[in-house]
Every structure is written in C-alpha cells, then in structure tokens.
Design a protein around this motif. Structure first.
Motif, PDB file in Angstrom:
ATOM      1  N   VAL A  66     -73.611   7.075  80.705  1.00 26.44           N
ATOM      2  CA  VAL A  66     -72.392   6.430  81.210  1.00 26.44           C
ATOM      3  C   VAL A  66     -71.217   6.921  80.375  1.00 26.44           C
ATOM      4  CG1 VAL A  66     -72.903   4.367  79.788  1.00 26.44           C
ATOM      5  CG2 VAL A  66     -71.252   4.195  81.665  1.00 26.44           C
ATOM      6  N   LEU A 103     -77.691   2.321  86.140  1.00 24.17           N
ATOM      7  CA  LEU A 103     -78.161   3.159  85.037  1.00 24.17           C
ATOM      8  C   LEU A 103     -79.633   2.913  84.764  1.00 24.17           C
ATOM      9  CD1 LEU A 103     -75.105   2.593  82.669  1.00 24.17           C
ATOM     10  CD2 LEU A 103     -75.619   4.680  83.968  1.00 24.17           C
ATOM     11  N   ALA A 133     -72.913  -0.818  75.689  1.00 24.91           N
ATOM     12  CA  ALA A 133     -73.563   0.494  75.709  1.00 24.91           C
ATOM     13  C   ALA A 133     -74.316   0.748  74.405  1.00 24.91           C
ATOM     14  CB  ALA A 133     -72.523   1.592  75.948  1.00 24.91           C
ATOM     15  N   HIS A 161     -74.346   6.897  76.085  1.00 23.86           N
ATOM     16  CA  HIS A 161     -72.954   6.806  76.535  1.00 23.86           C
ATOM     17  C   HIS A 161     -72.116   7.792  75.736  1.00 23.86           C
ATOM     18  CE1 HIS A 161     -72.391   4.396  72.889  1.00 23.86           C
ATOM     19  NE2 HIS A 161     -71.095   4.599  73.026  1.00 23.86           N
ATOM     20  N   TRP A 219     -66.699   4.601  83.771  1.00 25.33           N
ATOM     21  CA  TRP A 219     -65.759   3.471  83.737  1.00 25.33           C
ATOM     22  C   TRP A 219     -64.329   3.986  83.626  1.00 25.33           C
ATOM     23  CZ3 TRP A 219     -66.646  -1.348  85.025  1.00 25.33           C
ATOM     24  CH2 TRP A 219     -67.963  -1.827  84.979  1.00 25.33           C
ATOM     25  N   LEU A 239     -72.541   6.965  85.901  1.00 19.69           N
ATOM     26  CA  LEU A 239     -71.516   5.928  86.025  1.00 19.69           C
ATOM     27  C   LEU A 239     -70.352   6.288  85.110  1.00 19.69           C
ATOM     28  CD1 LEU A 239     -70.689   3.017  87.006  1.00 19.69           C
ATOM     29  CD2 LEU A 239     -71.879   2.127  84.992  1.00 19.69           C
ATOM     30  N   ASN A 281     -67.336  -3.587  76.427  1.00 19.63           N
ATOM     31  CA  ASN A 281     -67.985  -2.602  77.306  1.00 19.63           C
ATOM     32  C   ASN A 281     -68.692  -1.558  76.438  1.00 19.63           C
ATOM     33  OD1 ASN A 281     -68.675  -0.655  79.200  1.00 19.63           O
ATOM     34  ND2 ASN A 281     -66.774  -0.810  80.347  1.00 19.63           N
ATOM     35  N   LEU A 289     -77.638  -0.976  76.265  1.00 16.93           N
ATOM     36  CA  LEU A 289     -78.065   0.152  77.110  1.00 16.93           C
ATOM     37  C   LEU A 289     -78.878   1.158  76.305  1.00 16.93           C
ATOM     38  CD1 LEU A 289     -74.825   0.739  79.264  1.00 16.93           C
ATOM     39  CD2 LEU A 289     -76.813  -0.691  79.781  1.00 16.93           C
ATOM     40  N   SER A 316     -73.501  -1.953  85.085  1.00 19.51           N
ATOM     41  CA  SER A 316     -74.259  -1.040  84.222  1.00 19.51           C
ATOM     42  C   SER A 316     -75.746  -1.089  84.549  1.00 19.51           C
ATOM     43  CB  SER A 316     -74.035  -1.406  82.748  1.00 19.51           C
ATOM     44  OG  SER A 316     -72.655  -1.382  82.454  1.00 19.51           O
TER      45      SER A 316
END
Ligand SMILES: *Cc1c(COP(=O)(O)O)cnc(C)c1O
Length: 397
Positions: free
Chosen positions: A101, A95, A115, A126, A149, A147, A111, A119, A91
C-alpha cells in the motif's frame, strides 16, 4: 394466564403509517424478525433489499448511508465505528499477504501506524510517497501495489496535492485509489468527479466524527464508492469484521447533517480571516492554509476547489525559529477560547502543537521548517473574539 412482563415485552407495536415529520424514524435493532423460515433462509444481507440483522443495517443506518452518498456523489456507502475504522476497513478489504500500500508521507498519522503496526503482521508492506510529487508516486507504483491512499490536504501540514494527477496514475495502473475526504467532507470538491468529466477516486472515506457530526460528541466513519464490485468486497469485509455502530450516534449525525454546508462555510470564513491575520504577525514564519497564496499546493487547491471557494476550518502555522518549542507550548497554554484537544469540526476552537520532524520520513521529502508547528481548528465562536485570544497569547510569548 400470561404474566404482565410477557405482555409488556410483546406489547403490540407497528410503525405509524401516514406520519410525516422532518426527522426520519429511528430504528434500533440487533435482532430483526423474519415472517417465516422460508424468509429467514432466503435472507440477503449483501444488498439493501431486506433487513437481516442489526449489524447489516437498519432503516436508520440505510438512511444515513444514502444521505452521505448523496452528499459525496457516491452510490454505495458503509458506516463504521470511527474514521480510523474506515481506513482499516478499506485496507483489510483490498490488501493481502505480499501486497503493498502507498501512503502519502503527510497523511493522517494513524493511517501510517495501521500499516506499521498491523498490516506488517500480515506480510503487507507500505511505502510513503511525497504527496506534492506525482512523479514520486509513479516511481513507487509496482506490481505489488494494490491500494494507494490520497488525502487533500495533508492532515497537519496542509499541503494540497494534485489529486486528479495522483488518481489518474492509479487508474492507468489499475490500482484502487482511496481518498481520506474528511477535510473536503463532500463540500469542497466532488471526490468522484475531480475534473468535471466523471473521473474520480475509487473510494472516499470520511471521519463523520468531524463536520458531519459537528459536535465533538460522536465517533463514526463512512466508506463510499461508485463501483458495485468494490462495494461488494468492502461489504464482505465489513460483515466479517463485525463493525457495528450505535443507532443513537446515527441519529445525532442525521440531525446535524442538514446544517453541514452552513457550518462548513462559517468555519471556513473565520479560519481564512484568522489565517490571513496571522500572516501579518512577526512571530509567524509561515501560515499553512491551502486557500492562501504561498501555501504548498495552493494552485492545486485553486484548480480543484476554486469554483466552490471552500476550504474547511483548519490551518497550521509555523512559528519563527527564534521561538523555542517551550515558548510555543506557553502560547498554546495562554489561549483561553482555543482549547487543547484532538479532532475538529465542532463548535469549539482547538489548538495542537506538533513536532513535524518526528512525524515525517526525511527520505521522502525534507520538512523545510525549523520552527514549531501549531494547528488550529476554528470553531463557531465570534471571529473577533478568537483574534483577540490569539493576540493576547502572542503577546505572552
Ligand atoms: C479524525 C480523522 C480521522 C479519524 O477519525 P476518528 O473518527 O477520530 O477515528 C481520519 N482521517 C482524518 C483526516 C481525520 O482528521
């Protein structure tokens, strides 16, 4: 006259030449010596050409990296202190402020927490997408997406996505795709060659904590690529963030790795047997196991993993809605061989009850079940003993 303590510290040592044994030598180092100032000035920590500092690798960590790359079919590998740290590394490497993301709504929970909780502080947004609906991912990809996932299957609810389709969408848009490959472990499918033509994800991360360690006693993660450019970016971020790992843990994973295929197949065999048995129990509304017909995304599992016929040791069940969550808690408490605990991949079977309603974003895809979900990680105990344990706990309902 030098003091003995000085002679002790400077005791001559050189690694044995012509010594061969099954296990590689273990090298522990923060400091790495240079032959002279010129060699020190010419140091290159970005490649495996030499050794510069323990944080940038030792012969022991390089050996594990190369073996993991062999297993998953990548060419470059980085080790980090946990599976979650591998998600964080990817990440932070790809980013920056203003980027977005995309994360599947059924992804490994932390995860999403990374975010939301970290993030977002850097102005990185996200969005969650429905892993079973490639059209939903296609609709959410934007200029800002840097990005995506993917995870197969979802950590707790076990939906198996159409991985080649999701990854193809990312490739068409030039967006980096990163797979959480902890479930597949490099065994159930080839992350860098999903369709037999050499097309795959850009990055594959794994919690080595699970099957590669196999003991429930190590925390470690890996980040693999086949792309030199992506690896270079990851390596720079890895160095700047200071992700170091203990060599003792690396030694443990090196010791466990040769038996991973045998252990994985054994976990898988017992899990499928117990999952099928639970399908026949009236207390259970649905068994969620990607290799079982009727489980969400089963056809995707069949297409990707059918030829190898592998599916790890993990599955979940949804109890009939007539059982209150307190009753399901009592079921979990009544188990004796299955222990209550997080993580998976070790010899001891584990069980965790989840409230999926709290974990999912209903606006992405409605969770169709009313009953409580319980996830099992099947260990290496005798499968008849595990079935008997499940049976007595079901009777206690
Ligand atoms: C366990 C797990 C992780 C995180 O691994 P840790 O080493 O516990 O941080 C990440 N992804 C998946 C799918 C996992 O199961």
């Amino acid at each position: 006259m030098r003091k003995p303590i000085t002679d002790l510290i400077h005791h001559p040592y050189s690694p044995p030449a012509r010594f061969a044994a099954p296990q590689p030598g273990i090298y522990k180092a923060s400091t790495v010596f240079f032959a002279d100032v010129a060699a020190m000035r010419a140091r290159d920590w970005k490649t495996k050409a030499g050794y510069t500092y323990g944080l940038h690798g030792t012969p022991t960590t390089f050996t594990l990296e190369e073996r993991l790359a062999t297993l998953e079919g990548g060419s470059e590998c980085l080790l980090v202190p946990s599976g979650l740290a591998s998600i964080a590394l990817v990440s932070f490497a790809f980013l920056k402020t203003g980027d977005e993301v995309l994360i599947p709504d059924n992804a490994y929970g932390p995860n999403k927490a990374l975010a939301t909780g970290e993030l977002a502080n850097f102005g990185i947004t996200h969005r969650l997408y429905d892993a079973l609906d490639p059209a939903d991912l296609a609709a959410k990809l934007s200029e800002r997406t840097k990005l995506v996932w993917v995870e197969a299957p979802g950590s707790v609810t076990m939906e198996f996505p159409d991985l080649p389709a999701l990854v193809a969408l990312c490739r068409a848009r030039g967006v980096v795709s990163a797979l959480d490959n902890t479930w597949g472990a490099g065994l159930a499918f080839a992350p860098f060659d999903l369709d037999g033509t050499g097309q795959g994800v850009d990055i594959s991360v794994q919690a080595l904590t699970k099957y590669p360690s196999g003991g429930g006693d190590v925390l470690m993660g890996s980040v693999l690529t086949r792309d030199e450019r992506l690896h270079r970016a990851l390596k720079l971020t890895h160095m700047r963030m200071g992700f170091g790992i203990g060599v003792g843990d690396v030694e443990t994973v090196l010791r466990s790795l040769p038996s991973i295929a045998l252990r994985y197949a054994a976990h898988d065999r017992s899990a499928r047997e117990l999952a099928r048995w639970l399908q026949g129990r009236a207390e259970i509304a649905q068994v969620l196991h990607p290799a079982l017909e009727g489980s969400p995304g089963h056809v995707n599992w069949l297409r990707l993993c059918g030829s190898r016929d592998l599916a790890a040791g993990l599955f979940s069940v949804v109890f009939d809605a007539s059982y209150a969550s307190e009753q399901v808690d009592r079921f979990c408490d009544s188990l004796s061989l299955f222990r209550l605990g997080y993580s998976w991949g070790g010899p001891i079977s584990l069980v965790v009850p989840y409230d999926i309603g709290l974990m999912r974003d209903a606006s992405v895809a409605a969770w169709p079940h009313k009953g409580t979900l319980v996830r099992f990680s099947i260990g290496l105990e005798d499968v008849d003993d595990l079935r008997a344990d499940l049976e007595q706990a079901l009777e206690a309902l």
